[in-house]
Design a protein around this motif. Sequence first.
Motif, short mmCIF file in Angstrom:
data_model
loop_
_atom_site.label_atom_id
_atom_site.label_comp_id
_atom_site.label_asym_id
_atom_site.label_seq_id
_atom_site.Cartn_x
_atom_site.Cartn_y
_atom_site.Cartn_z
N ALA A 61 -31.08 -62.02 -16.99
CA ALA A 61 -32.01 -62.16 -17.02
C ALA A 61 -32.88 -60.71 -17.61
O ALA A 61 -33.96 -61.34 -18.39
CB ALA A 61 -32.35 -63.21 -15.61
N ARG A 62 -33.08 -59.93 -16.64
CA ARG A 62 -34.03 -59.00 -16.75
C ARG A 62 -33.60 -58.54 -18.32
O ARG A 62 -34.62 -58.24 -18.72
CB ARG A 62 -33.81 -58.07 -16.24
CG ARG A 62 -35.10 -56.75 -16.05
CD ARG A 62 -34.59 -55.67 -14.84
NE ARG A 62 -34.28 -56.77 -13.59
CZ ARG A 62 -35.04 -56.75 -12.25
NH1 ARG A 62 -36.84 -56.87 -13.21
NH2 ARG A 62 -35.15 -56.90 -11.51
N GLU A 63 -32.56 -58.84 -18.89
CA GLU A 63 -32.36 -58.04 -20.28
C GLU A 63 -33.09 -59.10 -21.27
O GLU A 63 -33.45 -58.91 -22.36
CB GLU A 63 -30.93 -57.71 -20.29
CG GLU A 63 -30.79 -57.10 -22.07
CD GLU A 63 -29.15 -57.14 -21.92
OE1 GLU A 63 -28.91 -57.22 -23.64
OE2 GLU A 63 -28.45 -57.08 -21.03
N HIS A 64 -33.06 -60.27 -21.17
CA HIS A 64 -33.67 -60.99 -21.87
C HIS A 64 -35.24 -61.87 -22.00
O HIS A 64 -35.45 -62.61 -22.60
CB HIS A 64 -32.35 -62.27 -22.21
CG HIS A 64 -30.76 -61.96 -22.93
ND1 HIS A 64 -31.43 -61.72 -24.12
CD2 HIS A 64 -30.09 -61.58 -21.90
CE1 HIS A 64 -29.98 -60.85 -24.36
NE2 HIS A 64 -29.28 -61.08 -22.70
N LEU A 65 -35.56 -61.85 -20.81
CA LEU A 65 -36.39 -62.11 -20.41
C LEU A 65 -37.87 -61.75 -20.48
O LEU A 65 -38.43 -61.15 -19.27
CB LEU A 65 -36.34 -63.19 -19.10
CG LEU A 65 -35.95 -64.51 -19.26
CD1 LEU A 65 -35.27 -64.99 -17.61
CD2 LEU A 65 -36.22 -65.63 -19.88
N TYR A 90 -43.17 -63.12 -27.93
CA TYR A 90 -43.97 -64.19 -28.49
C TYR A 90 -42.16 -65.24 -28.49
O TYR A 90 -41.30 -64.73 -28.98
CB TYR A 90 -44.29 -64.23 -29.70
CG TYR A 90 -45.05 -65.31 -30.28
CD1 TYR A 90 -45.88 -66.22 -29.79
CD2 TYR A 90 -44.44 -65.89 -31.36
CE1 TYR A 90 -46.94 -67.01 -30.42
CE2 TYR A 90 -44.78 -67.61 -32.24
CZ TYR A 90 -46.43 -68.09 -31.13
OH TYR A 90 -46.56 -68.71 -32.03
N ASP A 91 -42.31 -66.81 -28.18
CA ASP A 91 -41.82 -67.42 -28.21
C ASP A 91 -41.84 -68.28 -29.05
O ASP A 91 -43.13 -69.38 -29.20
CB ASP A 91 -41.29 -68.21 -26.72
CG ASP A 91 -40.15 -69.60 -27.13
OD1 ASP A 91 -39.69 -69.49 -27.65
OD2 ASP A 91 -40.03 -69.42 -25.50
N ARG A 92 -40.54 -68.31 -30.25
CA ARG A 92 -41.75 -68.86 -31.64
C ARG A 92 -41.23 -70.51 -31.04
O ARG A 92 -41.33 -70.94 -32.65
CB ARG A 92 -40.23 -68.44 -33.05
CG ARG A 92 -41.06 -67.11 -33.21
CD ARG A 92 -39.79 -66.57 -34.84
NE ARG A 92 -39.33 -65.61 -33.43
CZ ARG A 92 -38.20 -65.22 -34.47
NH1 ARG A 92 -37.14 -65.83 -35.47
NH2 ARG A 92 -36.78 -65.35 -33.63
N LEU A 103 -38.87 -62.70 -16.95
CA LEU A 103 -38.48 -62.44 -15.56
C LEU A 103 -40.10 -62.48 -14.83
O LEU A 103 -39.75 -63.14 -13.77
CB LEU A 103 -37.97 -61.03 -15.54
CG LEU A 103 -37.18 -60.68 -14.56
CD1 LEU A 103 -36.53 -62.22 -13.83
CD2 LEU A 103 -35.93 -59.99 -14.23
N SER A 104 -40.79 -61.29 -15.23
CA SER A 104 -41.79 -60.92 -13.59
C SER A 104 -42.96 -62.43 -13.79
O SER A 104 -42.94 -62.71 -12.39
CB SER A 104 -42.94 -60.04 -14.30
OG SER A 104 -43.19 -60.14 -15.37
#
Length: 76
Positions: A40-44, A48-50, A59-60
């Motif tokens: 999760a830390r790597e991906h979140l 910008y979320d298309r 994550l934070s």
Amino acid sequence: MEPLPGGYFGWNLDALVDCLRGGFGARTPLRLAWHDSAVAREHLVDGYDRRRLGPAVSLSYLLDLLVAGRVEIDLR
């Protein structure tokens, strides 16, 4: 989707917020053991979320949301 221990958490981020604030679903306070949190830390991450056409959920942000909802998080 099978219910998680502790109750229903919703199908998306908005539903999770509703569950934490709405008095239904999972009963807080509760403790969440987040296994493989490094994924999760790597991906979140910030960005910008298309798909959502807006800021990505970091994550934070997610951890802050859970803590505000009286969820104690154990990152593993």
